[in-house]
Write an enzyme that holds these catalytic residues in place. Sequence first.
Site, PDB file in Angstrom:
ATOM      1  N   GLU A  21       0.819  -1.217   0.000  1.00 49.79           N
ATOM      2  CA  GLU A  21       0.000   0.000   0.000  1.00 49.79           C
ATOM      3  C   GLU A  21       0.850   1.264   0.000  1.00 49.79           C
ATOM      4  OE1 GLU A  21      -4.092  -0.745   2.193  1.00 49.79           O
ATOM      5  OE2 GLU A  21      -2.425  -1.218   3.544  1.00 49.79           O
ATOM      6  N   TYR A  53     -15.463  26.270  -2.241  1.00 46.50           N
ATOM      7  CA  TYR A  53     -15.478  24.800  -2.126  1.00 46.50           C
ATOM      8  C   TYR A  53     -14.645  24.134  -3.211  1.00 46.50           C
ATOM      9  CZ  TYR A  53     -19.669  25.723  -5.017  1.00 46.50           C
ATOM     10  OH  TYR A  53     -20.554  26.194  -5.949  1.00 46.50           O
ATOM     11  N   GLU A  73      -7.357   7.111   9.755  1.00 47.01           N
ATOM     12  CA  GLU A  73      -7.603   8.045  10.855  1.00 47.01           C
ATOM     13  C   GLU A  73      -6.681   9.263  10.733  1.00 47.01           C
ATOM     14  OE1 GLU A  73      -7.304   4.800  11.055  1.00 47.01           O
ATOM     15  OE2 GLU A  73      -8.625   3.948  12.609  1.00 47.01           O
ATOM     16  N   LYS A  98     -12.322   3.880   2.420  1.00 49.87           N
ATOM     17  CA  LYS A  98     -11.268   3.093   1.786  1.00 49.87           C
ATOM     18  C   LYS A  98     -11.923   1.832   1.217  1.00 49.87           C
ATOM     19  CE  LYS A  98      -6.615   1.275   2.734  1.00 49.87           C
ATOM     20  NZ  LYS A  98      -5.585   1.048   3.794  1.00 49.87           N
TER      21      LYS A  98
END
Length: 340
Positions: A21, A53, A73, A98
Amino acid sequence: MDTITLTGIRAQGTHGVLEHEHTRPQPFIVDVAIELDLRAAGRSDALDDTVDYGRAAKAIVGIIEGEHVDLIERLAQCIADALLSFERVRRVTVTVHKPHAPITVPFTDVSVTITRDVEDCLTAPADDDVAVGDCGDYSNHKDCGDQHGSSARSVHHVVLSLGANQGGNTAAITGVLRDAVRQLDAIEGTQITGVSSLYRTKAWGMPQNTPDFLNAIVLASTTRRPRELLQTIHGIEQSAGRDHSQHWASRPLDIDIIDVDGMVCDDPTLTLPHPRAWQRAFVLVPWAQVDCDAQLAGPHGGKVAELARNTPDAHSVEVVCDDWMVAQADNLGNPDTQGD
């Protein structure tokens, strides 16, 4: 409190605990709710009285595509910190999905949701000679989500390192770097105050056959906060074709924030000063050339000129052109030197 909601922002990133990863991009999806007072915008119909935005979405993508983190996190925290650095923002709720997480049982999604507000920001001590704190706001929250719309910002001094080794010959790569300097100077609240000579350097930490880099140091004053500046820089890099999913590779444009007001902060989103600046001749040599009294902060700091002399690769840095911002192609050394 009013809310701006962005849902389903998608980008590829290299985040996760497993080794593969770290190098193999996978999709991440982010939803955010940005809480702020929109009464002024409702009355004025002015963009300055709200949060753009579009900029917020680009900031989120920049973080997803940026430096690796192990945990979603932590990725959520980095996104929250970046959004809280926008003026007027009081609170954010960030959900990071994810969908391709390495789970061995059937599943639809994995996500983490956090809520943070401006009081969660870390600020630098006001009376320290060297600030230590959060890279998003070094002004004791004077700009951090001020719902009354105060636009006063302090001017800060930054050191930027520019480099490239893709895109053609020396003249072509120099043109990319030159354009990047002009784009930096065009950032709102930012003014270029110094540009070093252009240097050719061996590729640092890369395979032997990697093409040489062209490098320079740029000094600037800015009212942008570090994360705001970083987000804009990522946009400049991306417009030149930079892919942040690949590290330690040739690139068409690389812009690193080396120093901001001598600030020291340990944040995965933006570590200051740059954690490897003290080792890199291609940073230290041009920095000392454009500012002979420069000092590098932090545990490996010192006078930049002395640090430059002590780097093991100082001999590999050579001047290509002193006036490269205005020089013609035939004054840029060997025009046949390839950068890709």
